[in-house]
Design a protein around this motif. Structure first.
Motif, PDB file in Angstrom:
ATOM      1  N   TYR A 132       0.676  -1.121  -0.014  1.00  0.00           N
ATOM      2  CA  TYR A 132       0.080   0.074  -0.088  1.00  0.00           C
ATOM      3  C   TYR A 132       0.908   1.058  -0.164  1.00  0.00           C
ATOM      4  N   THR A 133       1.848   1.286   0.802  1.00  0.00           N
ATOM      5  CA  THR A 133       2.930   2.460   0.780  1.00  0.00           C
ATOM      6  C   THR A 133       3.664   2.472  -0.512  1.00  0.00           C
ATOM      7  N   ALA A 134       3.918   1.532  -1.255  1.00  0.00           N
ATOM      8  CA  ALA A 134       4.749   1.628  -2.369  1.00  0.00           C
ATOM      9  C   ALA A 134       3.837   2.315  -3.348  1.00  0.00           C
ATOM     10  N   ILE A 135       2.572   1.884  -3.376  1.00  0.00           N
ATOM     11  CA  ILE A 135       1.731   2.204  -4.286  1.00  0.00           C
ATOM     12  C   ILE A 135       1.479   3.883  -4.149  1.00  0.00           C
ATOM     13  N   GLY A 136       1.426   4.326  -2.833  1.00  0.00           N
ATOM     14  CA  GLY A 136       1.339   5.554  -2.688  1.00  0.00           C
ATOM     15  C   GLY A 136       2.696   6.375  -2.888  1.00  0.00           C
ATOM     16  N   ILE A 137       3.796   5.778  -2.880  1.00  0.00           N
ATOM     17  CA  ILE A 137       5.064   6.322  -3.360  1.00  0.00           C
ATOM     18  C   ILE A 137       5.145   6.644  -4.918  1.00  0.00           C
ATOM     19  N   LEU A 138       4.610   5.551  -5.363  1.00  0.00           N
ATOM     20  CA  LEU A 138       4.336   5.797  -7.001  1.00  0.00           C
ATOM     21  C   LEU A 138       3.548   6.827  -7.442  1.00  0.00           C
ATOM     22  N   ILE A 146      -5.155  -5.853  -5.823  1.00  0.00           N
ATOM     23  CA  ILE A 146      -4.296  -4.888  -5.508  1.00  0.00           C
ATOM     24  C   ILE A 146      -2.831  -4.592  -6.150  1.00  0.00           C
ATOM     25  N   PRO A 147      -2.216  -5.471  -6.239  1.00  0.00           N
ATOM     26  CA  PRO A 147      -0.954  -5.334  -7.177  1.00  0.00           C
ATOM     27  C   PRO A 147      -0.677  -4.774  -8.412  1.00  0.00           C
ATOM     28  N   PHE A 148      -1.998  -4.931  -9.086  1.00  0.00           N
ATOM     29  CA  PHE A 148      -2.195  -4.295 -10.428  1.00  0.00           C
ATOM     30  C   PHE A 148      -2.386  -2.624 -10.278  1.00  0.00           C
ATOM     31  N   GLY A 149      -2.883  -2.263  -9.020  1.00  0.00           N
ATOM     32  CA  GLY A 149      -2.791  -0.913  -8.953  1.00  0.00           C
ATOM     33  C   GLY A 149      -1.450  -0.079  -8.988  1.00  0.00           C
ATOM     34  N   ALA A 150      -0.437  -0.921  -9.219  1.00  0.00           N
ATOM     35  CA  ALA A 150       0.865  -0.360  -9.254  1.00  0.00           C
ATOM     36  C   ALA A 150       0.763   0.351 -10.676  1.00  0.00           C
TER      37      ALA A 150
END
Length: 232
Positions: A127-133, A194-198
């Motif tokens: 979740y945090t990594a997607i936010g960083i992106l 959720i991983p696809f959100g990246a």
């Protein structure tokens, strides 16, 4: 199970017909469709090689740790793919360690608890990594990363509520699946996506918002039994 190293691939594939997978299809269908089938060759290879379920879980943890660093430091053209692969591969390994544990008979309290803790930690990281992106794509400084971490915290809250309620409400075996359950089953199973959100590019901020909304809805769903006996 004795001689698990001599199991054929078809022996391992029979898990798809198990009660465990049947329940998973009702509660987290995307994991079965996207990750469990892919995990079968890995599970078979690990059984043949004699790897323990805990060792697979540890590899999964290392894979999960890649996500925030990839989001921060890789070129923006590659970072989303790396975060996606980290999240997806973790789920594949998470399916695999359970399969290996059940088919080898090497289940343990330690292994089960480590798997539980790693799963929670992975959600925080992803979740945090997607936010960083989203921060990198939208040119913000930590706002979306903080919101991603908030979404993970809410998801953890939902999980804690659900597990606490389960200690108060008698657990029963689920009955035959009803068509009326389909909408809830569909929504609850979306978590595997959720991983696809990246990979959402300029829409990654919307993905973070969706994660927060999804986590809040999860809290509401987890708390619903508290409106009935023995709470009322």
């Amino acid at each position: 199970m004795a001689n698990s190293g001599h199991l054929s691939f078809m022996d391992v594939a029979k898990e798809l017909r198990s009660a465990h997978v049947a329940t998973e299809l009702r509660t987290a269908w995307s994991f079965t469709v996207l990750y469990r089938v892919v995990s079968l060759p890995i599970s078979w290879a690990c059984l043949r090689a004699g790897y323990s379920p805990t060792s697979i879980s540890l590899v999964g943890l290392l894979v999960a740790l890649i996500a925030p660093f990839a989001a921060l430091y890789l070129p923006l053209g590659w970072a989303p793919l790396a975060v996606f692969l980290s999240g997806a591969l973790f789920q594949v390994l998470d399916c695999s360690d359970g399969t290996v544990a059940r088919m080898s008979g090497k289940t343990s309290i330690l292994g089960a608890d480590l798997d539980y803790f790693f799963d929670i930690f992975q959600h925080i990281l992803l979740y945090t990594a997607i936010g960083i992106l989203a921060d990198r794509v939208l040119g913000t400084a930590g706002l979306w990363a903080a919101l991603g971490a908030t979404g993970a915290s809410l998801r953890l809250m939902a999980r804690l509520i659900r597990e606490q309620v389960a200690t108060r409400v008698p657990q029963t075996q689920p009955g035959p699946f009803k068509i009326s359950e389909l909408p809830i089953a569909f929504l609850s199973g979306l978590t595997g996506l959720i991983p696809f959100g990246a990979l959402a590019g300029q829409y990654t901020g919307y993905v973070v918002i969706a994660l927060i909304v999804y986590s809040v809805a999860d809290i509401v769903d987890a708390a619903m039994p508290m409106t009935k006996a023995p709470y009322r």
